[in-house]
Design a protein around this motif. Structure first.
Motif, PDB file in Angstrom:
ATOM      1  N   GLN A  74       3.274  -6.837  -5.328  1.00 31.22           N
ATOM      2  CA  GLN A  74       3.556  -6.268  -4.008  1.00 31.22           C
ATOM      3  C   GLN A  74       2.813  -4.952  -3.794  1.00 31.22           C
ATOM      4  O   GLN A  74       2.267  -4.708  -2.709  1.00 31.22           O
ATOM      5  CB  GLN A  74       5.067  -6.073  -3.853  1.00 31.22           C
ATOM      6  N   LEU A  75       2.775  -4.112  -4.801  1.00 34.85           N
ATOM      7  CA  LEU A  75       2.033  -2.859  -4.693  1.00 34.85           C
ATOM      8  C   LEU A  75       0.532  -3.114  -4.565  1.00 34.85           C
ATOM      9  O   LEU A  75      -0.165  -2.447  -3.796  1.00 34.85           O
ATOM     10  CB  LEU A  75       2.315  -1.978  -5.905  1.00 34.85           C
ATOM     11  N   SER A  76       0.027  -4.099  -5.299  1.00 35.33           N
ATOM     12  CA  SER A  76      -1.389  -4.443  -5.212  1.00 35.33           C
ATOM     13  C   SER A  76      -1.738  -4.917  -3.812  1.00 35.33           C
ATOM     14  O   SER A  76      -2.770  -4.535  -3.245  1.00 35.33           O
ATOM     15  CB  SER A  76      -1.740  -5.527  -6.242  1.00 35.33           C
ATOM     16  N   LEU A  81      -4.375  -4.194   1.432  1.00 32.96           N
ATOM     17  CA  LEU A  81      -4.292  -4.325   2.884  1.00 32.96           C
ATOM     18  C   LEU A  81      -4.482  -2.992   3.597  1.00 32.96           C
ATOM     19  O   LEU A  81      -4.871  -2.962   4.767  1.00 32.96           O
ATOM     20  CB  LEU A  81      -2.945  -4.931   3.283  1.00 32.96           C
ATOM     21  N   SER A  82      -4.213  -1.876   2.922  1.00 36.24           N
ATOM     22  CA  SER A  82      -4.348  -0.560   3.556  1.00 36.24           C
ATOM     23  C   SER A  82      -5.632   0.145   3.150  1.00 36.24           C
ATOM     24  O   SER A  82      -5.849   1.302   3.508  1.00 36.24           O
ATOM     25  CB  SER A  82      -3.146   0.322   3.223  1.00 36.24           C
ATOM     26  N   LYS A 209     -17.307  -6.279  -2.076  1.00 38.18           N
ATOM     27  CA  LYS A 209     -17.994  -7.287  -2.882  1.00 38.18           C
ATOM     28  C   LYS A 209     -17.494  -8.685  -2.539  1.00 38.18           C
ATOM     29  O   LYS A 209     -18.290  -9.627  -2.361  1.00 38.18           O
ATOM     30  CB  LYS A 209     -17.786  -7.004  -4.370  1.00 38.18           C
ATOM     31  N   ARG A 210     -16.175  -8.811  -2.400  1.00 34.81           N
ATOM     32  CA  ARG A 210     -15.601 -10.123  -2.069  1.00 34.81           C
ATOM     33  C   ARG A 210     -15.998 -10.546  -0.653  1.00 34.81           C
ATOM     34  O   ARG A 210     -16.234 -11.734  -0.411  1.00 34.81           O
ATOM     35  CB  ARG A 210     -14.072 -10.046  -2.197  1.00 34.81           C
ATOM     36  N   GLU A 236      -9.276  -8.980   1.454  1.00 30.73           N
ATOM     37  CA  GLU A 236      -8.148  -8.153   1.032  1.00 30.73           C
ATOM     38  C   GLU A 236      -7.076  -8.985   0.350  1.00 30.73           C
ATOM     39  O   GLU A 236      -6.494  -8.571  -0.663  1.00 30.73           O
ATOM     40  CB  GLU A 236      -7.557  -7.441   2.254  1.00 30.73           C
ATOM     41  N   ARG A 237      -6.808 -10.162   0.904  1.00 28.46           N
ATOM     42  CA  ARG A 237      -5.767 -11.029   0.343  1.00 28.46           C
ATOM     43  C   ARG A 237      -6.157 -11.590  -1.028  1.00 28.46           C
ATOM     44  O   ARG A 237      -5.288 -11.997  -1.802  1.00 28.46           O
ATOM     45  CB  ARG A 237      -5.485 -12.187   1.308  1.00 28.46           C
ATOM     46  N   SER A 238      -7.451 -11.611  -1.311  1.00 30.55           N
ATOM     47  CA  SER A 238      -7.907 -12.215  -2.569  1.00 30.55           C
ATOM     48  C   SER A 238      -7.918 -11.236  -3.732  1.00 30.55           C
ATOM     49  O   SER A 238      -8.142 -11.627  -4.879  1.00 30.55           O
ATOM     50  CB  SER A 238      -9.312 -12.798  -2.386  1.00 30.55           C
ATOM     51  N   ILE A 239      -7.712  -9.959  -3.448  1.00 31.42           N
ATOM     52  CA  ILE A 239      -7.776  -8.946  -4.511  1.00 31.42           C
ATOM     53  C   ILE A 239      -6.551  -9.049  -5.408  1.00 31.42           C
ATOM     54  O   ILE A 239      -5.405  -8.954  -4.949  1.00 31.42           O
ATOM     55  CB  ILE A 239      -7.880  -7.531  -3.918  1.00 31.42           C
TER      56      ILE A 239
END
Length: 324
Positions: A74-76, A81-82, A209-210, A236-239
């Motif tokens: 959740q923190l990741s 996202l921010s 990069k992604r 962002e969602r893939s990190i």
């Protein structure tokens, strides 16, 4: 530079379950009352007072019921996202409850992102302010009755706000504009365009990069690669696998004491349910005395609580008589 009007504002909304995160997001973005927002960490964007405002709504990652792996995920997600970094974190704090969870949240944010975040970029957002009388100021209430919350505000650079309104107070749209002004002021005072740190910089590099990888793959597949916002969100969602040092911040003993905390919260709910039936001026003093007895504990706590409650109630009654 003494004044700033950001054309794009990035905000992160933090808070425990039931702290008013959904209503805060809805009010900022002008969504309908009671709009159903996701219980997961999500990003919302809208036009507010001529600005593009992006709000990332966080989960209750600092609650004692959150298991370590879920907390890391959740923190990741919140950080990705921010990214590249928000202009302000909005910490929703219920005015009618103890703030031990929010204090822990600040401890975690200081450890993970650095003390500059708490000092320069957090705004305490008070919710559930029905505790206040219409003629009573929030600042006076904090200083007189809730020194724990006053200390929380002091720790966050004396920045606080509320979006909840009633007759004689600012309307919701005015309260939102005032909030954005406070965000501007915090950014100016910090001397930076937005909050950033080494961790955020590393995350932003991974996202970019992604993004390039996603665009290259879409072009190879003959798909649309012009949807920049969509590509950004997908990146962002893939990190995953962000290295977060949470050692010692959530000790295993939290699980052992959760039963005791649940018991205290049960007493708190019963207590507030009773005092809410009293007139506001009297109930606050009764609540004060009861809290002393509840959290000090034992015969001493009971005696002290009873004394504090009775004295404060008498003061409140005399104040009422003088005002008539």
């Amino acid at each position: 530079m003494s004044h700033l009007n950001l054309s794009e504002v990035r905000l992160v909304v933090l808070g425990r379950a039931g702290a008013g995160k959904s209503s805060t997001v809805s009010t900022i973005l002008g969504l309908e009352d009671g709009a159903a927002l996701s219980q997961e960490c999500m990003k919302y964007t809208g036009q507010v007072a001529g600005r593009q405002v992006t709000v990332v709504s966080s989960t209750d990652w600092f609650g004692s019921g959150c298991v370590p792996e879920d907390r890391r995920i959740q923190l990741s997600s919140l950080l990705a996202l921010s990214s590249p970094g928000p202009h302000a974190f909005l910490l929703c704090v219920p005015l009618n409850q103890p703030a031990d969870g929010e204090t822990k949240a600040l401890d975690v944010l200081e450890k993970v992102l650095g003390p500059a975040l708490v000092q320069n970029h957090i705004i305490v957002m008070f919710t559930h302010i029905e505790e206040l009388d219409q003629e009573e100021g929030l600042e006076d209430y904090l200083l007189i009755w809730r020194k724990d919350l006053a200390e929380l505000v002091r720790r966050c650079g004396d920045r606080y706000h509320t979006l909840e309104t009633w007759p004689g107070r600012a309307k919701p749209d005015e309260a939102v504009r005032e909030l954005l002004d406070k965000v501007d002021q915090a950014v100016v005072a910090s001397g930076a365009d937005h909050f950033s740190c080494q961790l955020y910089q590393s995350i932003e590099e991974q996202i970019q990069k992604r993004q390039r990888e996603i665009i290259g793959q879409r072009q190879a597949d003959g798909l649309d690669s012009e949807d920049i916002e969509g590509v950004r969100l997908e990146a962002e969602r893939s990190i995953e696998g962000i290295d977060l040092n949470l050692d010692g911040l959530f000790p295993s003993s939290d699980v052992q004491v959760s039963t005791g905390r649940s018991f205290l919260w049960g007493l708190w709910e019963k207590l507030t349910g009773w005092v809410w039936r009293l007139p506001k001026l009297v109930r606050r003093e009764a609540l004060l005395g009861a809290l002393v007895g509840l959290f000090v504990g034992g015969p001493v706590g009971g005696a002290v609580g009873a004394t504090v409650g009775s004295v404060a109630t008498e003061v409140g009654r005399r104040k009422t008589q003088k005002s008539k």
